[in-house]
Design an enzyme around this catalytic site. Structure first.
Site, PDB file in Angstrom:
ATOM      1  N   ARG A   1      51.853  27.599  42.359  1.00 55.88           N
ATOM      2  CA  ARG A   1      53.111  28.147  42.880  1.00 55.88           C
ATOM      3  C   ARG A   1      53.130  28.246  44.407  1.00 55.88           C
ATOM      4  NH1 ARG A   1      51.915  29.392  38.042  1.00 55.88           N
ATOM      5  NH2 ARG A   1      53.475  29.980  36.470  1.00 55.88           N
TER       6      ARG A   1
ATOM      7  N   ALA B   1      48.821  43.411  49.475  1.00 57.49           N
ATOM      8  CA  ALA B   1      50.176  43.613  48.943  1.00 57.49           C
ATOM      9  C   ALA B   1      50.568  45.092  48.939  1.00 57.49           C
ATOM     10  CB  ALA B   1      50.263  43.036  47.536  1.00 57.49           C
ATOM     11  N   VAL B   2      49.590  45.958  48.783  1.00 56.10           N
ATOM     12  CA  VAL B   2      49.871  47.405  48.761  1.00 56.10           C
ATOM     13  C   VAL B   2      50.505  47.860  50.083  1.00 56.10           C
ATOM     14  CG1 VAL B   2      48.728  49.674  48.824  1.00 56.10           C
ATOM     15  CG2 VAL B   2      48.147  48.031  47.039  1.00 56.10           C
ATOM     16  N   GLU B   3      50.100  47.222  51.173  1.00 54.68           N
ATOM     17  CA  GLU B   3      50.585  47.647  52.489  1.00 54.68           C
ATOM     18  C   GLU B   3      51.940  47.022  52.850  1.00 54.68           C
ATOM     19  OE1 GLU B   3      47.313  46.777  51.979  1.00 54.68           O
ATOM     20  OE2 GLU B   3      46.551  48.816  52.147  1.00 54.68           O
TER      21      GLU B   3
ATOM     22  N   HIS C   1      43.578  47.311  38.142  1.00 56.83           N
ATOM     23  CA  HIS C   1      43.949  47.216  39.557  1.00 56.83           C
ATOM     24  C   HIS C   1      45.164  46.315  39.773  1.00 56.83           C
ATOM     25  CE1 HIS C   1      42.763  48.128  43.625  1.00 56.83           C
ATOM     26  NE2 HIS C   1      42.942  46.876  43.976  1.00 56.83           N
TER      27      HIS C   1
ATOM     28  N   PHE D   1      45.144  39.419  52.181  1.00 56.08           N
ATOM     29  CA  PHE D   1      44.357  39.268  50.946  1.00 56.08           C
ATOM     30  C   PHE D   1      44.802  37.972  50.247  1.00 56.08           C
ATOM     31  CE2 PHE D   1      42.519  40.289  46.904  1.00 56.08           C
ATOM     32  CZ  PHE D   1      41.626  41.318  47.092  1.00 56.08           C
TER      33      PHE D   1
ATOM     34  N   VAL E   1      48.861  38.413  44.194  1.00 58.70           N
ATOM     35  CA  VAL E   1      48.068  39.373  43.416  1.00 58.70           C
ATOM     36  C   VAL E   1      47.586  38.629  42.168  1.00 58.70           C
ATOM     37  CG1 VAL E   1      47.969  41.696  42.462  1.00 58.70           C
ATOM     38  CG2 VAL E   1      49.668  41.165  44.220  1.00 58.70           C
ATOM     39  N   ILE E   2      46.276  38.531  42.044  1.00 60.76           N
ATOM     40  CA  ILE E   2      45.702  37.769  40.925  1.00 60.76           C
ATOM     41  C   ILE E   2      45.001  38.740  39.972  1.00 60.76           C
ATOM     42  CG2 ILE E   2      44.090  35.926  40.291  1.00 60.76           C
ATOM     43  CD1 ILE E   2      44.524  34.786  43.139  1.00 60.76           C
TER      44      ILE E   2
HETATM   45  N1  INI Z   1      45.796  42.859  47.484  1.00 56.30           N
HETATM   46  C1  INI Z   1      46.498  41.726  47.273  1.00 56.30           C
HETATM   47  O1  INI Z   1      47.382  41.396  48.082  1.00 56.30           O
HETATM   48  N2  INI Z   1      46.242  40.958  46.195  1.00 56.30           N
HETATM   49  C2  INI Z   1      45.289  41.285  45.273  1.00 56.30           C
HETATM   50  O2  INI Z   1      45.075  40.527  44.289  1.00 56.30           O
HETATM   51  C3  INI Z   1      44.553  42.481  45.459  1.00 56.30           C
HETATM   52  N3  INI Z   1      43.530  42.865  44.525  1.00 56.30           N
HETATM   53  O3  INI Z   1      43.412  42.224  43.481  1.00 56.30           O
HETATM   54  O4  INI Z   1      42.793  43.789  44.744  1.00 56.30           O
HETATM   55  C4  INI Z   1      44.823  43.260  46.612  1.00 56.30           C
HETATM   56  N4  INI Z   1      44.133  44.406  46.868  1.00 56.30           N
HETATM   57  C5  INI Z   1      44.150  45.043  48.142  1.00 56.30           C
HETATM   58  C6  INI Z   1      45.299  46.004  48.280  1.00 56.30           C
HETATM   59  O5  INI Z   1      46.521  45.319  48.442  1.00 56.30           O
HETATM   60  C7  INI Z   1      45.101  46.909  49.491  1.00 56.30           C
HETATM   61  O6  INI Z   1      45.071  46.140  50.654  1.00 56.30           O
HETATM   62  C8  INI Z   1      43.822  47.737  49.404  1.00 56.30           C
HETATM   63  O7  INI Z   1      43.790  48.442  48.198  1.00 56.30           O
HETATM   64  C9  INI Z   1      43.739  48.746  50.579  1.00 56.30           C
HETATM   65  O8  INI Z   1      44.840  49.640  50.544  1.00 56.30           O
END
Ligand code: INI
Length: 155
Positions: free
Chosen positions: A128, A57-59, A89, A22, A82-83
């Site tokens: 950054r 980032a969640v994973e 969210h 992402f 992550v923006i």
């Molecule tokens: N994941 C990111 O790495 N950065 C983000 O800004 C972001 N936003 O904004 O939604 C983001 N979402 C995806 C998340 O990390 C998961 O992959 C998704 O929710 C599936 O589990």
């Protein structure tokens, strides 16, 4: 007085980088900075650097946990961006990622450098990722290298 401080070179180190796809146009610059620093400053061998790509980032924490548990790596580096958007969210994604990595680091005694940008805008992220605000991937790699050496001295 005993002062323990890590040096940067870690030529025998094995390092895994977990990077989110992402916002990959920014993350790719973080990765370039991290790998360049590991090799040029850390003298880490190319074959001792493992890169794992995940959706977002969640994973990152789940994969970081598996890598830490494997015992194969001296340090991990997390990279992502992550923006902030218009909703809650941002907080969920950024906080889960940061908190998860903190737990894993303490549970498995493996340093995990936090190279995940959390910014208000795309411009801040670009700043950054290798432009006027430096490169967070480079910073994360330096931190990982130093921590590898600190941990070794303490052992
Ligand atoms: N994941 C990111 O790495 N950065 C983000 O800004 C972001 N936003 O904004 O939604 C983001 N979402 C995806 C998340 O990390 C998961 O992959 C998704 O929710 C599936 O589990």
């Amino acid at each position: 007085m005993n002062v323990i401080e890590g040096v940067v070179p870690a030529p025998e180190a094995k390092i895994a980088i977990v990077i989110a796809r992402f916002n990959s146009f920014i993350n790719d610059s973080l990765l370039a900075g991290a790998v360049d620093t590991l090799k040029r400053q850390g003298q880490v061998k190319d074959e001792n650097i493992t890169v794992v790509k995940v959706p977002g980032a969640v994973e990152i924490p789940l994969v970081a946990q598996q890598l830490a548990k494997s015992g194969k790596f001296d340090a991990l580096i997390s990279l992502g961006t992550v923006i902030r958007g218009g909703t809650y969210h941002f907080e969920l994604v950024a906080n889960e990622c940061h908190k998860g990595l903190g737990h894993i680091m303490l549970e498995y005694n493996v340093p995990i450098a936090f190279g995940v940008l959390t910014t208000e805008s795309i411009e801040q992220a670009i700043e950054r990722a290798g432009t006027k605000g430096g490169n967070k991937g480079t910073e994360a790699a330096l931190s990982a290298l130093e921590m590898i050496n600190v941990m070794q001295v303490i052992k």
